[in-house]
Scaffold this motif. Sequence first.
Motif, PDB file in Angstrom:
ATOM      1  N   THR A 312     -10.779   5.190   3.425  1.00 36.04           N
ATOM      2  CA  THR A 312      -9.454   5.798   3.519  1.00 36.04           C
ATOM      3  C   THR A 312      -8.511   4.758   4.077  1.00 36.04           C
ATOM      4  O   THR A 312      -8.745   4.243   5.177  1.00 36.04           O
ATOM      5  N   MET A 313      -7.505   4.413   3.328  1.00 43.10           N
ATOM      6  CA  MET A 313      -6.499   3.488   3.856  1.00 43.10           C
ATOM      7  C   MET A 313      -5.107   3.945   3.454  1.00 43.10           C
ATOM      8  O   MET A 313      -4.815   4.125   2.277  1.00 43.10           O
ATOM      9  N   PHE A 314      -4.280   4.159   4.456  1.00 45.03           N
ATOM     10  CA  PHE A 314      -2.888   4.499   4.185  1.00 45.03           C
ATOM     11  C   PHE A 314      -1.980   3.477   4.851  1.00 45.03           C
ATOM     12  O   PHE A 314      -2.115   3.200   6.043  1.00 45.03           O
ATOM     13  N   LYS A 315      -1.082   2.903   4.050  1.00 46.21           N
ATOM     14  CA  LYS A 315      -0.123   1.958   4.603  1.00 46.21           C
ATOM     15  C   LYS A 315       1.272   2.418   4.235  1.00 46.21           C
ATOM     16  O   LYS A 315       1.511   2.796   3.081  1.00 46.21           O
ATOM     17  N   GLY A 316       2.178   2.400   5.196  1.00 46.92           N
ATOM     18  CA  GLY A 316       3.513   2.892   4.903  1.00 46.92           C
ATOM     19  C   GLY A 316       4.609   2.133   5.602  1.00 46.92           C
ATOM     20  O   GLY A 316       4.382   1.488   6.633  1.00 46.92           O
TER      21      GLY A 316
END
Lengths: 436, 258
Positions: A312-316
């Motif tokens: 799981t990887m979220f970048k914002g």
Amino acid sequence: MNDKATANFVTAFETVGNELPGAGSWLARRRADAIEAFAEAGLPHRRLEDWKYTDLRQALDKAAFAPAPRHEAAVILPETPAATAFAGIDAHRLVFVNGRFHEGLSDTARLPKGVELHRLADVLSEQWAKALIERRMDEARQAENIVELNTALMADGMALRIRKGVRLDKPLHLVFVAADAGASHTRNLMLLEEGAEASILESHLGGKAALADIVTDIELGADATLRHAKLQDETADSVHLSTLRATLAGKSRLESFTLTLGCGLSRAQNFIRFAGEGAHASVDGAYALRAKQHFDTFSVVDHAVPGCTSHTMFKGVLDGEAEGVFQGKVIVRPDAQKTDGRQMTQALLLSRDASMNAKPELEIYADDVQCAHGSTVGELSKDAIFYLRSRGIPEAEARRLLVLAFLDEAIELAPHEASRGIFRDLVSGWFGEVAA
Amino acid sequence: MTSRERMKVMLEIRNLHAKVDGKEILNGIDLDIRAGEVHAIMGPNGSGKSTLSYVLAGREGYEVTEGTIRFKGRDLMEMDVDERAAAGVFLAFQYPLEIPGVTTMTFLKTALNAQRKARGEEELDAVRFLKLVREKAKPLNVTDDMLKRALNVGYSGGEKKRAEVLQMSLLEPALCVLDETDSGLDIDALKTVAEGVNALRSPERAMIVITHYQRLLDYIVPDVVHVLSKGRIVKTGGKELALELEKSGYAGYGADAA
């Protein structure tokens, strides 16, 4: 029930409930139970741990969405880069307007044999559909409870079943567009039998102030592969509420990626459960938010069996007064030895008024596992900007390069190669609008 | 009038005072540099060498409190960082920054085309650019693999400095400021970098070579050597001054400048 918005949905159920699919069947009883359960709990609010950073009740109280009408006139897609982003990809296409299937805009005439594509109403008597709708993950009750609202009011949706060993020849592109103001409740079901393979693209586009409530129920048989790329870009006065629930049999593979350009308030929930050994799930995403946008990713990955891997990887990036939230949990059950679970959230704040709340969690009950999680919140490096500018790159361009570079690590994870370039262009365009 | 004095001054620094974090670092620097000249600026740690290079490049936090800097007749202090670069000022960093996610190739193309655009020149297309980069990269031993990697990420000390010289070679600045280019280099890497720099020497181009040690000046031979101490130039001479410093050290200079 003690709030106006909850009461609104109950009234909607009383008004339109009889016209919804499944009247007179098992689903009618299920819907009645669901609305009762929903009404008793009420819309979630910040006093609930799973909703700590997102006040859905307050947002819906304020917006007071009535049920979206059946759209009568010709459909005009919003004039945004996101609306045409996937247009160049050769795909089977299904278009939903105000949450209802639109035959004229869809193109599903040439599906391969062994690929069954129906509207939700047409599969309700089938056991697999019933099983998916009735399934609960139950690992984050407060979050999953909101699915009851969808179950009570779901009006349409797509049901895809791919038979054993069959591969969908080209991507299936689902387009959801709000052509009129109001609330829509959509349920999508996907069953990929043993060894089946499919690619799904989703576009969620806004035109009017709308509540898009979408639940996607996925079941992957042994060795099945589902690649899923979602793009969300709706209006600032809209609310997006989506839940993806997936069960993965042995050696199956789910690759899901979301690019969120957001709307007023977005909440994206992912519940992943491994049911057979050797399976893999990635639930990744990138987001770019501005003004007063709010985006909450809530994710639970349940390693219930040994030998599975998850990512799981979220970048914002957050500009203006935007608020980002990441709540992620990886559970490793006592028997789930040889699990490899990775979870990472990284955010870049482009303004002083933007904010990010991150809560990554690991719950590990097995001893022979590899798990890692991390969380960072930062801003663009002044030194890096100076270095680029000292080579003649103007400041806005230097910032754009660095923002794209930051998001690229996540965009690289998008499962369709063609979608990666599209996502990069969208983010680049988004940044151009911010800088202008 | 000597021939040197008749040539036009490219960089003219007068009574330059600058502060960093409220602390006065430069205390009245006067310096004239003409096209075709290589000036070495030497001095002990803390004498203001790097501060001078950052002031020239326009780094935030380096505040000029007094004096003027004119570059090709223009007031440099009135120009933004990227404007200075487009006008021909190039600073080779002592510690080049690592930029994850931006490939060296993308960076070079963006920089070159941004400068060309700022000067009203036509931007290079991908094919012409690639040809140009390969041509410039070869003598510096910068491989295609390095060009495809993220800028300076995972580069060795020598690779970073070679990449800086490649940028310089590609951007063709009028004024090159080399800040401690020798730091962190072994002798072979130093030779490669120095050869790259020497290849860029031309009658139209000026260079400021900032260094603590004389060693670099064996390979990049300066026309003029200045000794900087406590924010002022305390001595100016020919290349033999560097050799003198190598023998006697900076001990004598700290006191002079007080």
